[in-house]
Structures are given as structure tokens and as C-alpha cells.
Design an enzyme around this catalytic site. Structure first.
Site, PDB file in Angstrom:
ATOM      1  N   CYS A 218       0.862  -1.181   0.000  1.00  0.00           N
ATOM      2  CA  CYS A 218       0.000   0.000   0.000  1.00  0.00           C
ATOM      3  C   CYS A 218       0.897   1.229   0.000  1.00  0.00           C
ATOM      4  CB  CYS A 218      -0.905  -0.005   1.240  1.00  0.00           C
ATOM      5  SG  CYS A 218      -1.859   1.521   1.451  1.00  0.00           S
ATOM      6  N   HIS A 255      -7.007   6.863 -10.631  1.00  0.00           N
ATOM      7  CA  HIS A 255      -7.000   7.894 -11.667  1.00  0.00           C
ATOM      8  C   HIS A 255      -7.811   7.535 -12.911  1.00  0.00           C
ATOM      9  CE1 HIS A 255      -4.207   5.267 -13.746  1.00  0.00           C
ATOM     10  NE2 HIS A 255      -3.385   5.283 -12.706  1.00  0.00           N
ATOM     11  N   CYS A 300       2.489  49.156 -30.319  1.00  0.00           N
ATOM     12  CA  CYS A 300       3.735  49.554 -30.956  1.00  0.00           C
ATOM     13  C   CYS A 300       4.820  48.516 -30.717  1.00  0.00           C
ATOM     14  CB  CYS A 300       4.182  50.904 -30.398  1.00  0.00           C
ATOM     15  SG  CYS A 300       5.723  51.494 -31.130  1.00  0.00           S
ATOM     16  N   CYS A 307      15.044  48.944 -17.564  1.00  0.00           N
ATOM     17  CA  CYS A 307      16.396  49.499 -17.542  1.00  0.00           C
ATOM     18  C   CYS A 307      16.564  50.616 -18.569  1.00  0.00           C
ATOM     19  CB  CYS A 307      17.420  48.400 -17.791  1.00  0.00           C
ATOM     20  SG  CYS A 307      17.458  47.770 -19.492  1.00  0.00           S
TER      21      CYS A 307
END
Length: 531
Positions: A218, A255, A300, A307
Site C-alpha cells: 500500500c 485515476h 507599438c 532598464c
């Protein structure tokens, strides 16, 4: 988020989804008089093996081989370890290849008419390992007939045990692959170090789990100490006695309807940072001066980094700060790059597609968690109904409907990663027409299930514990009917996957992507194995 979902809710006066076959859905009302028997009981194909029952489980298989082949216990165990505790495999090899070949492949040498295993040599002899002379009482002969002194045998067994090879310790003689008698190993180790002998026995015992394809530990954390044995070859999902539900094929959480490979890919995709990087590639460019990512916030193509460096968004090259309608000062990049445009568009579409499926997967996962957390509130409602001293059928349906909701919500949640891989290009190749047809077929089934799961969830959120007796009965009828409808839709979703989608991907991929079958009774609860 609300705009992304259209669950197709209807009022209480409207009929439930008329696309569910009438004969399939009608059973819900027949179940009402039977106290809502859509309970989550099980058939018992999976067994819990606890620490105290491990020896009994192993002995059961050993005894079967002993009876079938008329061999001693240590020979039967050696055969089973070699064939990974597959009793049917041992029997099949015996029938197809014969006893001699069966034993030879497993390193067993069973001598007809009396076994000399673990007996001492008849006369004083020289040990061909250390070349000392020993009395017969100080030497041991194995099944293969090779006789060495007890000291050399003991050292051999200690080395193999410490190296983790105690499952199959072979004879010391050159080119002899016969498995040593476990009784002799145990006796010699006990005389030198009782703890090593215990380690040897523990490894032999645990090999029943670690070498057995029909048994899995398990995967609970912290470990509950239990193992599960599945008495069937197909992929299955099981619930341990500790309450953990997991896939027997990959030891991950339950799942289905995802295959193990799909689930592995999905969890890896959700946990790593690949999609974050993908988004940055699509939506940002790196400044040519400081190399920080910059996101474009206007039309644009002359953009500025924090910076103060100006650069061209089209090619990423540094530029001046002035531009006209046709050019940027000090820069030209008029050459069209179709490859770059296609790569950007492909990355953007891939990101949007992943986001679509992940958001819906996450939304249902959140709902699943909320519904599990709401069980305490449901129990209060049940207690309120019990305090009114109503018949059990007035409140038994609440826990049953809650269990049905949890199972169907989990299936619905996992159906989104399944769809992501089923209709993408990563695992399966389809023509555009095949993909469109298959996707529409699946999503129709998925949408019906989603609608009715939400209805069932809403029905359990109603304050039915405050209703009068007549309204409680009506709420009960509604929940039972919805539970039955959801069950039918889950079956249809699985049938669509198994009979329509996976059927057309080819035998090889179909084998790789086998999914755990749908079980109306929920994930099977492993029953206790007898001691």
C-alpha cells in the site's frame, strides 16, 4: 469562471436528462423500496495482507506448488521466487516444458528417490574452497552434491545476505547455479549470527510482496504496513484497509479513466514549470541589455525595458528611441520569418489548450475536496433525521448518494486529463476528421455526466433535514434517481472510451493505455486474508 461552464441546470420541475435511456434510469425508483441499494459493497477479488497474515499468504501459494509437483517446501519456494510467485506460471511451464526443464530454469535440483539436501558428507574430506581437512560433521552437501566446510558455506551465506541476494543463494562451486537449501542456510547463519538468520527469513518472506506481480505494498504515507493482493490480471483500483484508494498498476492515486501513462504525464506536467516557461516564451521577450523578460502592453513594436533600453519586439534587437510609420531609428528587421510566427502561434495554442483542460480539472478537484470536507455537515443532517425516529430509508440514502457523488466527481475530474491526451498529438495520432468526431462523441458524454453530477451535489446541499416527512421522501427520491442516472452516465463514458476511442488506436497503444474498468460499487475494498 462561471462563463466557462454551462452545466445545463434545470429546475426541480424539469425532467432529468432525457438522453439517458429510460429503462436504465428507471431502476432508481425500483431501488427506493429496497432501501437505496446502490451501496458500495464489493466482490472480494482483492485481499489485504497484514504483517501477521503475510506468512499465511505465502504458505498458501507454497503449499499449492508442493501439492501439484510433490516437492519439498524449500524447492517449492525456490520455484515461486524464480517465477515471481506466479503459481499459474509454474504450472504452465511444468505442463509445456516438463519437470526437468522447470527445475533447471529455476536452479532447483530435486533428486529422485531421496534428497541429500543439507546432509553431511559421509567421510572426512578436503574442502575445495579453503583446502583444509574437515570431519564429516563439519561439512555440508547441497542438492547438487557439492560438499564444502561449514565455515566456507557460512561466509558465503553471510556475504550474499548482506549484499541483498538472499532470495536465491547459489552453490559456491564453479559454474554451478543450483539454489542452496534454505534450511542449511538458516542453520549455519543461526550458529554464527541469529540476527542474520532473521534477516534471511525476513527477506524470503518479503519476497512474496516485492517479487510478486499480483501483490503491491500500500503506497500510504506514513506506510500502514499493509500489502494488497489482486487475484486478477487486469488493471484495477483498490481501497486498502487503511482507507487509501490507489491504482494497482502504478501505485498512484486512483485515476481512471486515465491510463497509468496518461496520469504519469499529467501529474508531471502539472508539477513542473514547463507551462510557465511556455507562457513566457509566448508572451515575453528578453531585454538585449539586462536580459529581463519584458511583456508587451501596447500595439507599438518599439518597447522599453525597465532598464530604459529600447528594442524591437519583432526581432528582439536593440534600437534607438525614435521611429516613424515605417521604421525604427537605427534598426531594420523587415525580413519575414514564417518559422518564428508558426512556432509562436503553436506555443500559444498549446498553452491555451492546456489551460482549458487544467482549469476544469482543477475546478472539479476543488469541488471534490469541498464535498469531502462537507461530510461532517451531511452527518449532522443524518443525525437530525435519526432524531426524528423516522424509518432508516428516510436517511440511509444520504450516505449512499454522497459516496456516489464522490466516485463520479473523481471520474469526471480525471476525464479532463484523459481528454487532453486523447485528443492531442502527444500520445495518439488521428486525422482531423477522426479527432473532431471522437472529441464530439466524448464531450457529449462528459457534459451529460457533468450536468447530473452538479445536480446531485446540489441535492445533497439542500436543507432536507428541516423538511417535513413528505418533502424528505421527495428529496430522497430525487437523490436516488440522480445517483442512478450518474451511475448510468459513468458506465456510458467508460464504454465510449473503451469501445470507441481506445478501440481505434491500435493494439499496441490499446495495451499500454488500458484503464481500470468502471465499477458501479466504487473502488473495490480489499477484504482480509485468512490467517
Amino acid at each position: 469562471m462561471e462563463d466557462d461552464y454551462d452545466y445545463g441546470f434545470c429546475s426541480d420541475d424539469e425532467e432529468f436528462d432525457d438522453r439517458v435511456d429510460e429503462d436504465e434510469g428507471a431502476q432508481s425508483f425500483a431501488e427506493v423500496d429496497g432501501d437505496c441499494q446502490f451501496s458500495l459493497s464489493n466482490g472480494g477479488c482483492c485481499k489485504v495482507i497484514r504483517k501477521e497474515s503475510l506468512l499465511a499468504a505465502q504458505k498458501g501459494d507454497v503449499q499449492r506448488v508442493m501439492n501439484f509437483l510433490s516437492v519439498k517446501e524449500h524447492h517449492a519456494r525456490t520455484l515461486l521466487i524464480h517465477y515471481r510467485w506466479d503459481v499459474d506460471k509454474v504450472c504452465t511451464v511444468f505442463v509445456e516444458k516438463g519437470k526437468e526443464q522447470l527445475y533447471a530454469e529455476a536452479g532447483v535440483l530435486a533428486i529422485e528417490g531421496g534428497n541429500i539436501s543439507s546432509s553431511h558428507c559421509s567421510t572426512e574430506r578436503t574442502c575445495l574452497i579453503c583446502f583444509d581437512e574437515f570431519h564429516a560433521d563439519k561439512m555440508t552437501t547441497m542438492d547438487c552434491g557439492h560438499c564444502f566446510c561449514d565455515e566456507c558455506w557460512t561466509e558465503h551465506f553471510i556475504v550474499k545476505t548482506n549484499e541483498g541476494q538472499s532470495r536465491r543463494i547459489t552453490c559456491m562451486a564453479d559454474k554451478c547455479y543450483t539454489i542452496c537449501d534454505e534450511g542449511s542456510i538458516r542453520n549455519l547463519l543461526s550458529a554464527r549470527d541469529p540476527q542474520l538468520a532473521q534477516k534471511f527469513d525476513r527477506v524470503l518472506l518479503e519476497s512474496y510482496i516485492e517479487d510478486n506481480k499480483s501483490v503491491q505494498w500500500c503506497p500510504s504515507v506514513p506506510h500502514c504496513g499493509n500489502a494488497i493482493r489482486a487475484d486478477k490480471d487486469e488493471i484495477c483500483e483498490v481501497e486498502c484497509a487503511c482507507g487509501l484508494q490507489f491504482c494497482f498498476g502504478c501505485s498512484s492515486e486512483a485515476h481512471s479513466p486515465c491510463s497509468c501513462k496518461m496520469w504519469e504525464s499529467w501529474t508531471r506536467k502539472c508539477s513542473d514549470e514547463s507551462e510557465t516557461v511556455n507562457w513566457m516564451q509566448v508572451n515575453t521577450k528578453f531585454c538585449p541589455k539586462c536580459h529581463k523578460p519584458v511583456e508587451k502592453n501596447g500595439g507599438c513594436n518599439l518597447v522599453y525595458c525597465v532598464c530604459k533600453q529600447a528594442f524591437c519586439w519583432l526581432c528582439g534587437g536593440a534600437t534607438g528611441t525614435k521611429h516613424t510609420w515605417t521604421s525604427i531609428e537605427g534598426h531594420e528587421c523587415g525580413r519575414y520569418s514564417e518559422k518564428q510566427v508558426k512556432e509562436t502561434e503553436s506555443a500559444r495554442n498549446s498553452l491555451w489548450r492546456y489551460t482549458h483542460y487544467y482549469q476544469r480539472y482543477k475546478a472539479h478537484m476543488d469541488s471534490l475536496k469541498a464535498e469531502k470536507n462537507g461530510r461532517e455537515e451531511l452527518q449532522k443532517k443524518i443525525s437530525a433525521l435519526e432524531s426524528r425516529k423516522l424509518e432508516s430509508k428516510y436517511y440511509f440514502w444520504v450516505s449512499e448518494a454522497s459516496s456516489r457523488l464522490t466516485r463520479s466527481r473523481q471520474i469526471l475530474c480525471n476525464s479532463y486529463p484523459f481528454a487532453y491526451y486523447m485528443f492531442g498529438d502527444e500520445l495518439f495520432q488521428m486525422t482531423s476528421d477522426e479527432r473532431t468526431i471522437n472529441q464530439n462523441l466524448f464531450e457529449n458524454q462528459q457534459q451529460q455526466l457533468e450536468t447530473n453530477v452538479e445536480r446531485l451535489s446540489m441535492a445533497l446541499e439542500d436543507p432536507f433535514d428541516e423538511y417535513d416527512d413528505e418533502d424528505v421522501l421527495e428529496a430522497r427520491l430525487k437523490a436516488v434517481n440522480l445517483g442512478s442516472t450518474v451511475d448510468v452516465l459513468c458506465k456510458k463514458l467508460y464504454e465510449c472510451i473503451e469501445n470507441e476511442l481506445l478501440e481505434g488506436v491500435g493494439a499496441d497503444k490499446q495495451a499500454i493505455h488500458k484503464i481500470a474498468p468502471y465499477n458501479s460499487n466504487g473502488v473495490e475494498k480489499a477484504s482480509e486474508i485468512g490467517i
